[in-house]
Design an enzyme around this catalytic site. Sequence first.
Site, PDB file in Angstrom:
ATOM      1  N   LYS A 175       0.838  -1.193   0.000  1.00 31.16           N
ATOM      2  CA  LYS A 175       0.000   0.000   0.000  1.00 31.16           C
ATOM      3  C   LYS A 175       0.878   1.249   0.000  1.00 31.16           C
ATOM      4  CE  LYS A 175      -1.991   2.428   3.236  1.00 31.16           C
ATOM      5  NZ  LYS A 175      -2.032   3.796   2.621  1.00 31.16           N
ATOM      6  N   CYS A 188      13.864  11.677   5.944  1.00 38.31           N
ATOM      7  CA  CYS A 188      13.952  11.271   7.351  1.00 38.31           C
ATOM      8  C   CYS A 188      15.374  11.370   7.880  1.00 38.31           C
ATOM      9  CB  CYS A 188      13.408   9.859   7.526  1.00 38.31           C
ATOM     10  SG  CYS A 188      14.157   8.649   6.419  1.00 38.31           S
ATOM     11  N   GLU A 247      11.079   1.956   9.584  1.00 34.35           N
ATOM     12  CA  GLU A 247      12.042   3.023   9.297  1.00 34.35           C
ATOM     13  C   GLU A 247      11.290   4.317   9.515  1.00 34.35           C
ATOM     14  OE1 GLU A 247      13.673   5.976   8.077  1.00 34.35           O
ATOM     15  OE2 GLU A 247      13.388   5.277   6.020  1.00 34.35           O
TER      16      GLU A 247
END
Length: 482
Positions: A173, A281, A247
Amino acid sequence: MRNELLIDGEWRKPASPVRIPVISPSTDEVIGEAPDANADDVDAAVRAARRSFDEGVWRHLPMADRVDVLARAIDLIEPRLDEIGRLVTAEMGLPSTFAAMQIPGAIGVGRFFLDVARGSSLTELRTTMHGPAAVIKEPVGVVASIAPWNGPFNMAVSKLWPALVSGCSVVYKPAPETPLDGFFIAEALTEAGVPAGVFNYITGDRDAGRALVAHPGVDKVSFTGSTAAGRQIGRECGGSFKRLQLELGGKSAAIVLDDADLTTTMTGLATGSFFNTGQVCAAYSRVLVPGNRYDEVVGALVATAESFVVGDPFDPATTMGPLVSKRQQERVLGYIETGRAEGATVATGGGVPAGMDTGAYIQPTVFTGVENGMRIAQEEIFGPVASVIRYDTLDEAIAIANDSEYGLHGAVFTADPERAAHVARRVRTGTFSVNSFTYNTEAPFGGMKCSGVGRDTGPEAIDSYYELKAVNLTEETAPLFS
């Protein structure tokens, strides 16, 4: 562009009539739509994956056969990379000049995983004090794979190829903001010969993600996204002992030492703090600078921030596109106001560029006078905002770098190799770079502390989709496992 879901090898009309509009962050226009899968769609996808795994239609194939199928899928995708790059630029605002490099790079990552798989052994025969034993790698099972919006195509390849080559079945997804480019991958995998049910592609909002994570037919969840969402997923998976790979966020510190080369440092910070409009990130959102070089480094960082050309991501001259959405723009602007309220100073940027009210544009921003206890130094902003923090001693700099709930990435800039190694060993992060910002897909990438669990790249990414089975043997049965 499809309005269907790939479930059990077929493109199916979703159970829900609801569609998710995909809005261009550069124009505010709707550029497409995707189905908003509901719990029935999720259930159908997981049941298909469960059946395919339990029947062994994929996992029982020889590794070489799985590699061949996934290599064919890459060959089918490769001629369409320009088209995919344009779509990613439209979906999330990555400048087209960067997409032209990043999207082909993802194909290289996929081929790397296949090369690792070709050379791997799934059985190790050991001699123990109790006799021979075999240690066997077996695929973990059905994987719920949920991706973020800040690198949609790249993340799809780096999540799917390790999971599939290991023999797992997958329900994938994408983020609701960027669901369109994944259809290229779904079509290629199907055409390449991945058996029905082994790969399922569903699009949907967060409710679909929650249903997928909670489904009892899922053996492992692989998620990349915010730490807040990761906490929720961790609680859900903990109750049923699902395997977990997360993560998550970061608040990475780049430590500039007193002997750092200024040009090298600015090259690293230009990418590390501002690439992808800061929506990374691993970004260097904290820049730690010694007092005797503070003004010099701040001046150079301000000039670096001001050198970015903010604008239409399809314009070749643009070096910084918009944030992914108006919602993200509001979030980043809110943090900038918080920084001001906390007493930090905006040295450059701090708002929406003049004349850019359409779209989700924002100025690259540098804060000075930042204390590490401020919210802008502790919380992930996920935008082009760098906070400069002064330090006096190296021990203090390392303590500041480690004074964070996150532990994803970090860096040191210095001309002294021994000091670089010293800092790299003492900063508690899963990934670290010396005199650069490096995302090395041939090495393990992931975090410590609240930055996550597990590793997403390198050979370790494939290993993360295996369970280990120990088989205690007799001398007569041992040769059957060699």
